[in-house]
Design a protein around this motif. Structure first.
Motif, mmCIF file in Angstrom:
data_model
loop_
_atom_site.group_PDB
_atom_site.id
_atom_site.type_symbol
_atom_site.label_atom_id
_atom_site.label_comp_id
_atom_site.label_asym_id
_atom_site.label_seq_id
_atom_site.Cartn_x
_atom_site.Cartn_y
_atom_site.Cartn_z
ATOM 1 N N ARG A 52 121.547 2.509 46.981
ATOM 2 C CA ARG A 52 122.584 4.327 47.629
ATOM 3 C C ARG A 52 123.847 3.376 47.697
ATOM 4 N NH1 ARG A 52 123.688 6.979 52.657
ATOM 5 N NH2 ARG A 52 123.501 8.874 51.976
ATOM 6 N N ARG A 53 124.216 2.039 48.009
ATOM 7 C CA ARG A 53 125.682 2.446 49.066
ATOM 8 C C ARG A 53 126.228 1.603 47.625
ATOM 9 N NH1 ARG A 53 125.731 -3.482 52.897
ATOM 10 N NH2 ARG A 53 124.887 -0.872 54.219
ATOM 11 N N VAL A 54 125.578 1.425 46.224
ATOM 12 C CA VAL A 54 126.324 1.107 45.439
ATOM 13 C C VAL A 54 127.081 1.937 44.926
ATOM 14 C CG1 VAL A 54 126.230 0.129 43.035
ATOM 15 C CG2 VAL A 54 125.571 -1.549 44.837
ATOM 16 N N ALA A 55 126.142 3.333 44.915
ATOM 17 C CA ALA A 55 126.215 4.644 43.829
ATOM 18 C C ALA A 55 127.336 4.699 44.518
ATOM 19 C CB ALA A 55 124.892 5.510 44.525
ATOM 20 N N VAL A 56 128.008 5.409 45.937
ATOM 21 C CA VAL A 56 128.743 5.784 47.218
ATOM 22 C C VAL A 56 129.837 5.093 47.100
ATOM 23 C CG1 VAL A 56 129.059 5.788 49.741
ATOM 24 C CG2 VAL A 56 127.192 6.715 48.804
ATOM 25 N N VAL A 57 129.735 3.738 47.009
ATOM 26 C CA VAL A 57 131.063 3.093 46.614
ATOM 27 C C VAL A 57 131.781 3.505 44.769
ATOM 28 C CG1 VAL A 57 132.123 1.215 46.101
ATOM 29 C CG2 VAL A 57 130.507 0.934 47.718
ATOM 30 N N GLY A 58 131.000 3.619 44.097
ATOM 31 C CA GLY A 58 131.044 3.988 42.908
ATOM 32 C C GLY A 58 131.197 5.575 42.517
ATOM 33 N N LEU A 59 131.111 6.028 43.165
ATOM 34 C CA LEU A 59 131.348 7.686 42.981
ATOM 35 C C LEU A 59 132.789 7.607 43.957
ATOM 36 C CD1 LEU A 59 130.656 10.478 43.204
ATOM 37 C CD2 LEU A 59 129.277 10.445 44.908
ATOM 38 N N VAL A 60 132.801 7.366 45.139
ATOM 39 C CA VAL A 60 134.397 6.870 45.581
ATOM 40 C C VAL A 60 134.944 7.055 44.428
ATOM 41 C CG1 VAL A 60 135.943 6.507 47.182
ATOM 42 C CG2 VAL A 60 133.545 7.068 47.828
ATOM 43 N N ALA A 61 134.874 5.679 44.031
ATOM 44 C CA ALA A 61 136.389 5.394 42.879
ATOM 45 C C ALA A 61 136.179 6.053 41.981
ATOM 46 C CB ALA A 61 135.541 3.787 42.513
ATOM 47 N N TYR A 62 135.293 6.526 41.228
ATOM 48 C CA TYR A 62 134.891 7.432 39.982
ATOM 49 C C TYR A 62 135.913 8.601 40.793
ATOM 50 C CZ TYR A 62 134.228 9.531 35.270
ATOM 51 O OH TYR A 62 134.137 10.422 34.475
ATOM 52 N N LEU A 63 135.768 9.333 41.748
ATOM 53 C CA LEU A 63 136.253 10.416 41.717
ATOM 54 C C LEU A 63 138.369 10.061 42.440
ATOM 55 C CD1 LEU A 63 134.482 11.719 44.831
ATOM 56 C CD2 LEU A 63 134.019 13.033 42.650
ATOM 57 N N ALA A 64 137.844 8.983 42.454
ATOM 58 C CA ALA A 64 139.935 8.951 42.267
ATOM 59 C C ALA A 64 140.524 8.613 41.155
ATOM 60 C CB ALA A 64 140.236 7.651 43.494
ATOM 61 N N VAL A 65 139.059 8.358 39.880
ATOM 62 C CA VAL A 65 139.983 8.073 38.847
ATOM 63 C C VAL A 65 139.584 9.850 38.093
ATOM 64 C CG1 VAL A 65 138.929 7.673 36.152
ATOM 65 C CG2 VAL A 65 138.350 5.706 38.528
ATOM 66 N N LEU A 66 138.359 10.268 38.623
ATOM 67 C CA LEU A 66 138.656 11.586 37.941
ATOM 68 C C LEU A 66 139.827 12.549 38.913
ATOM 69 C CD1 LEU A 66 136.532 14.277 36.700
ATOM 70 C CD2 LEU A 66 135.720 14.409 38.889
ATOM 71 N N ALA A 67 140.335 12.364 39.821
ATOM 72 C CA ALA A 67 141.375 13.166 40.124
ATOM 73 C C ALA A 67 142.543 13.341 39.417
ATOM 74 C CB ALA A 67 141.446 12.962 42.278
ATOM 75 N N SER A 68 142.408 11.026 39.268
ATOM 76 C CA SER A 68 143.850 11.389 38.549
ATOM 77 C C SER A 68 143.605 11.693 37.070
ATOM 78 C CB SER A 68 143.955 9.480 38.850
ATOM 79 O OG SER A 68 144.943 8.761 37.102
ATOM 80 N N LEU A 69 142.430 11.361 36.671
ATOM 81 C CA LEU A 69 142.471 12.707 35.151
ATOM 82 C C LEU A 69 142.230 14.068 34.909
ATOM 83 C CD1 LEU A 69 139.287 10.481 33.469
ATOM 84 C CD2 LEU A 69 141.670 10.458 33.202
ATOM 85 N N THR A 70 142.364 14.627 36.007
ATOM 86 C CA THR A 70 142.149 16.269 36.287
ATOM 87 C C THR A 70 143.780 16.236 36.752
ATOM 88 O OG1 THR A 70 140.837 16.429 38.200
ATOM 89 C CG2 THR A 70 139.565 15.995 35.921
ATOM 90 N N LEU A 71 144.039 16.525 37.937
ATOM 91 C CA LEU A 71 145.224 16.596 38.659
ATOM 92 C C LEU A 71 147.209 16.559 38.155
ATOM 93 C CD1 LEU A 71 143.521 17.213 41.876
ATOM 94 C CD2 LEU A 71 142.664 18.169 40.198
ATOM 95 N N GLY A 72 146.325 14.823 37.521
ATOM 96 C CA GLY A 72 148.213 14.204 37.521
ATOM 97 C C GLY A 72 148.043 15.043 35.483
ATOM 98 N N ALA A 73 149.073 14.064 35.050
ATOM 99 C CA ALA A 73 149.816 14.550 33.796
ATOM 100 C C ALA A 73 148.569 15.620 32.892
ATOM 101 C CB ALA A 73 150.663 13.532 33.656
ATOM 102 N N SER A 74 148.986 16.272 32.136
ATOM 103 C CA SER A 74 148.463 16.858 31.282
ATOM 104 C C SER A 74 148.048 15.762 29.967
ATOM 105 C CB SER A 74 148.480 17.893 30.393
ATOM 106 O OG SER A 74 147.900 18.268 29.667
ATOM 107 N N PRO A 75 146.709 15.528 29.616
ATOM 108 C CA PRO A 75 146.006 14.662 28.387
ATOM 109 C C PRO A 75 145.835 14.685 27.656
ATOM 110 C CG PRO A 75 144.066 15.257 29.656
ATOM 111 C CD PRO A 75 145.080 15.699 30.454
ATOM 112 N N GLY A 76 146.799 16.455 27.102
ATOM 113 C CA GLY A 76 147.097 17.084 26.152
ATOM 114 C C GLY A 76 147.594 16.645 24.563
#
Length: 143
Positions: free
Chosen positions: A3-27
């Motif tokens: 669970r601990r690894v999953a939580v750390v991985g999830l937090v890190a991945y959500l940061a990546v996801l935020a960058s991909l989805t809320l940053g400059a358009s990847p069009g």
């Protein structure tokens, strides 16, 4: 996965996801990938929208998978619902961000990716349990 690894991985991945989805358009990236794909004889049909929809599915697979392992006692249906709510939140934010487009199909493709991630987690847990049962039935060898 713990669970601990999953939580750390999830937090890190959500940061990546935020960058991909809320940053400059990847069009431009989607367009470039589609153009590259069309250089292959059997992929002349690929367009930027196809690449974008595929990316939307793929980017949410880890979300569904990691949330399952981070919240092991939450029903898998509720995990998927949480992922859908995350997708709706992202699309809502994109609606007000300049240079970003928010569409219902993005919610559908993101939700599809999350469902694949949840199903993958269910499969992995099931295989792990099956292996554990088989190992428990094996006689202990003495040396």
């Amino acid at each position: 996965m713990s669970r601990r690894v999953a939580v750390v991985g999830l937090v890190a991945y959500l940061a990546v996801l935020a960058s991909l989805t809320l940053g400059a358009s990847p069009g431009a990236v989607f367009t470039a990938v589609a153009q590259q794909a069309r250089t292959f004889e059997d992929l002349q049909w690929v367009r930027a929208g196809d690449v974008e929809r595929t990316a939307n599915v793929l980017v949410f697979v880890p979300v569904g998978l990691l949330v399952c392992f981070a919240l092991p006692r939450v029903s898998r249906l509720w995990v998927w619902v949480l992922c859908v709510l995350l997708s709706l939140t992202v699309e809502g934010a994109q609606f007000v961000l300049p240079g970003r487009d928010s569409t219902p199909i993005d919610v559908v493709t993101n939700s599809t990716g999350a469902a694949i991630g949840v199903l993958l987690a269910v499969l992995l847990v099931g295989v792990g349990r099956l292996r554990a049962r088989r190992a428990a039935r094996q006689p202990v060898r003495q040396q």
